[in-house]
Scaffold this motif. Structure first.
Motif, PDB file in Angstrom:
ATOM      1  N   VAL A 168       1.002  -1.114   0.165  1.00 25.23           N
ATOM      2  CA  VAL A 168       0.058  -0.011   0.020  1.00 25.23           C
ATOM      3  C   VAL A 168       0.798   1.359  -0.236  1.00 25.23           C
ATOM      4  O   VAL A 168       1.754   1.452   0.730  1.00 25.23           O
ATOM      5  N   PRO A 169       0.651   2.032  -0.932  1.00 23.66           N
ATOM      6  CA  PRO A 169       1.498   3.446  -1.091  1.00 23.66           C
ATOM      7  C   PRO A 169       1.001   4.408   0.199  1.00 23.66           C
ATOM      8  O   PRO A 169      -0.052   4.620   0.551  1.00 23.66           O
ATOM      9  N   ARG A 170       2.050   4.938   0.685  1.00 21.75           N
ATOM     10  CA  ARG A 170       1.740   6.038   1.591  1.00 21.75           C
ATOM     11  C   ARG A 170       2.195   7.310   1.050  1.00 21.75           C
ATOM     12  O   ARG A 170       3.447   7.574   0.670  1.00 21.75           O
ATOM     13  N   LYS A 171       1.100   8.546   1.088  1.00 21.22           N
ATOM     14  CA  LYS A 171       1.791   9.668   0.327  1.00 21.22           C
ATOM     15  C   LYS A 171       2.983  10.414   1.120  1.00 21.22           C
ATOM     16  O   LYS A 171       3.877  10.948   0.392  1.00 21.22           O
ATOM     17  N   TYR A 172       3.150  10.449   2.545  1.00 21.07           N
ATOM     18  CA  TYR A 172       4.204  11.062   3.248  1.00 21.07           C
ATOM     19  C   TYR A 172       5.070  10.040   4.042  1.00 21.07           C
ATOM     20  O   TYR A 172       4.586   8.993   4.398  1.00 21.07           O
ATOM     21  N   GLY A 173       6.205  10.129   4.154  1.00 24.08           N
ATOM     22  CA  GLY A 173       7.049   9.360   5.292  1.00 24.08           C
ATOM     23  C   GLY A 173       8.518   9.505   4.841  1.00 24.08           C
ATOM     24  O   GLY A 173       9.041  10.068   3.665  1.00 24.08           O
ATOM     25  N   HIS A 174       9.414   8.919   5.747  1.00 23.32           N
ATOM     26  CA  HIS A 174      10.722   8.859   5.352  1.00 23.32           C
ATOM     27  C   HIS A 174      11.094   7.615   4.586  1.00 23.32           C
ATOM     28  O   HIS A 174      10.452   6.814   4.493  1.00 23.32           O
ATOM     29  N   THR A 196       3.986 -13.006  -2.023  1.00 24.52           N
ATOM     30  CA  THR A 196       2.979 -12.155  -1.660  1.00 24.52           C
ATOM     31  C   THR A 196       3.787 -10.923  -1.098  1.00 24.52           C
ATOM     32  O   THR A 196       4.419 -11.307  -0.070  1.00 24.52           O
ATOM     33  N   LEU A 197       3.657  -9.888  -1.629  1.00 27.42           N
ATOM     34  CA  LEU A 197       4.233  -8.689  -0.725  1.00 27.42           C
ATOM     35  C   LEU A 197       3.124  -7.797  -0.105  1.00 27.42           C
ATOM     36  O   LEU A 197       2.164  -7.535  -0.863  1.00 27.42           O
ATOM     37  N   THR A 198       3.170  -7.691   1.290  1.00 30.14           N
ATOM     38  CA  THR A 198       2.483  -6.656   1.735  1.00 30.14           C
ATOM     39  C   THR A 198       3.313  -5.759   2.703  1.00 30.14           C
ATOM     40  O   THR A 198       4.594  -5.891   2.864  1.00 30.14           O
ATOM     41  N   GLY A 199       2.636  -4.576   3.069  1.00 32.57           N
ATOM     42  CA  GLY A 199       3.285  -3.710   3.678  1.00 32.57           C
ATOM     43  C   GLY A 199       2.974  -2.129   3.016  1.00 32.57           C
ATOM     44  O   GLY A 199       2.058  -1.957   2.206  1.00 32.57           O
ATOM     45  N   VAL A 200       3.691  -1.427   3.551  1.00 30.88           N
ATOM     46  CA  VAL A 200       3.436   0.180   3.185  1.00 30.88           C
ATOM     47  C   VAL A 200       4.669   0.938   2.808  1.00 30.88           C
ATOM     48  O   VAL A 200       5.666   0.358   3.199  1.00 30.88           O
ATOM     49  N   LEU A 201       4.682   1.705   1.628  1.00 30.65           N
ATOM     50  CA  LEU A 201       5.860   2.219   1.240  1.00 30.65           C
ATOM     51  C   LEU A 201       5.607   3.847   1.027  1.00 30.65           C
ATOM     52  O   LEU A 201       4.742   4.028   0.022  1.00 30.65           O
ATOM     53  N   PRO A 202       6.379   4.771   1.570  1.00 27.31           N
ATOM     54  CA  PRO A 202       6.207   6.260   1.260  1.00 27.31           C
ATOM     55  C   PRO A 202       6.360   6.419  -0.173  1.00 27.31           C
ATOM     56  O   PRO A 202       7.222   5.750  -0.812  1.00 27.31           O
TER      57      PRO A 202
END
Length: 443
Positions: A168-174, A196-202
């Motif tokens: 899941v993309p995240r708009k802001y973050g380091h 299967t890839l899961t998680g978040v990435l800014p």
């Protein structure tokens, strides 16, 4: 602990030197030194492709045999060049099977698993040796987040392996090296491998992870077919393991040869590569196999012990399992290891072995150690670490330019905090001449 001056003044120092310890990865020094002397620094591994078919126009009608050699570092690039040679011969289509022959090693009982207590069975350092090892059996999963979302890909691309991206993309973050993501391998109903890839990435961030997901034969078959397809080739048959016929019914089509053993030894010792040194250990067994040996592990054990006996090195406390130190069983005393280092110093291949060990505060596994001590480049030290194990073995110089062999092993539940103690030992050996001068002046 043992510290021995090799080419100048100094007094040898020993502490619990006759007690056998688990050495961790300093065991690699024994395997690589033995290989340099027994196989020779110019030894190479040769992996070959044969066929039992005939070439008609642009089609090979028959099976293609890939015969592995146990090459410790048969890379994707070299496999691509090997297959490109087939394309250069005018072959575009293979009407037959891809047969994988990994019989170079005699391992009828297989190889025991190693549980590192890390909870990650896909860690690259746990890859087992195999006659069909290619590309270290590792894939690199990469992801990048941008305005389109998250794009993920795999290096190398493997036939029959697919990515199922749920990140899941995240708009802001380091952008740390690793973010909140996981990779989970599984088998699909049609026998393919899915990751299967899961998680978040800014947005604007990238991440990567190295994984060992497949058995070596499966990986090598998938890699060969993927590369063949990238070159515009087709394969109509199956991918299967089997033996290359040992008669005159096949024709050699192409060969890829490894870099020399010296290059392999440098890669092994600088970065403590487990699977590469295990390939070398098994090669020692395969090249010196006798009918009475249970398998090539036993052959390697016997071969190294015979080599040690010829040098007059006591092996009574030594226990070998795979020659890499990735073992709960392997044992050696500090005196035995120091004695071996003395022989290495006098060996005709001493320069090759010593240069393969990490340089203090400069490269390999020592690159971040002892930088504060003004000792950069003043020693070549192999390190070792396991749960409950920290160790060092190698060579360092004192301020009078005397080279010392130094060995230390710590086996303790709190060994993870012992690196500073080992570094202090190396530094004190470096200062040995100064300490001796002080004592002399006091007298």
């Amino acid at each position: 602990m043992a510290a021995i001056p090799l080419n100048g003044p100094g007094e040898s120092q020993y502490l619990n030197a006759n007690e056998a310890f688990n050495p961790g990865s300093i065991m690699k020094v024994i395997t690589t030194f033995a290989a340099l002397e027994l196989l020779g620094p110019t030894y190479q591994w040769h992996s070959r492709i044969y066929t039992d078919g005939v070439i008609e126009e642009d089609t090979l009608k028959g099976n293609l045999y890939f015969v592995g050699s146990g090459d410790p570092k048969l890379t994707e690039e070299r496999l691509w060049l090997l297959l490109r040679e087939l394309r250069a011969m005018g072959i575009a289509h293979i009407q037959g099977d891809l047969v994988l022959d990994g019989s170079v090693f005699n391992l009828p009982n297989g190889i025991a698993d190693f549980d590192d207590d890390g909870g990650n069975p896909n860690a690259p350092f746990l890859v087992k040796p195999s006659g069909l090892l290619t590309n270290l059996n590792v894939v690199r999963i990469r992801s990048r987040a941008d305005d389109r979302g998250i794009h993920s890909w795999m290096e190398p691309s493997l036939f029959g392996v697919k990515l199922d991206n749920h990140m899941v993309p995240r708009k802001y973050g380091h952008c740390p090296r690793r973010y909140q993501f996981e990779y989970t391998p599984s088998q699909t109903e049609d026998g393919l491998t899915a990751i299967t890839l899961t998680g978040v990435l800014p947005n604007g961030c990238s991440t990567a992870s190295y994984l060992a997901l497949m058995e070596q034969a499966d990986y090598t078959g998938a890699l060969l077919v993927s590369l063949w397809q990238q070159l515009g080739g087709t394969l109509t048959g199956q991918i299967r393991e089997g033996l290359h016929p040992r008669d005159n019914t096949t024709e050699l089509l192409a060969t890829t040869s490894s870099r020399d053993l010296v290059t392999m030894v440098r890669d092994i010792n600088k970065w403590s590569n487990n699977v590469m040194v295990r390939q070398v250990y098994l090669t020692l067994g395969a090249e010196n196999r006798q009918p009475t040996d249970a398998d090539d592990l036993a052959a390697a054990d016997r071969t190294i012990r015979e080599w040690l006996a010829r040098k007059g090195v006591d092996d009574s406390a030594m226990i070998f399992e795979n020659g890499s130190g990735l073992s709960r069983k392997e044992r050696i005393t500090a005196r035995q290891m120091a004695s071996l280092l003395q022989h290495a110093w006098e060996s005709r291949f001493s320069a090759e072995l010593i240069a393969s060990l990490p340089l203090v505060a400069m490269d390999g596994t020592m690159r971040r150690r002892l930088g504060h001590a003004d000792m950069a480049g003043m020693g070549h030290i192999k390190t070792g670490s396991l749960k409950n194990v920290r160790s060092i073995a190698g060579f360092t110089r004192d301020e009078n330019n005397t080279t010392w062999a130094v060995v230390a092993m710590i086996n303790d539940n709190r060994a993870w905090g012992a690196e500073a103690v080992l570094d202090e030992l190396i530094e004190q050996v470096h200062l040995a001449a100064r300490q001796q001068d002080v004592r002399t002046a006091g007298q």
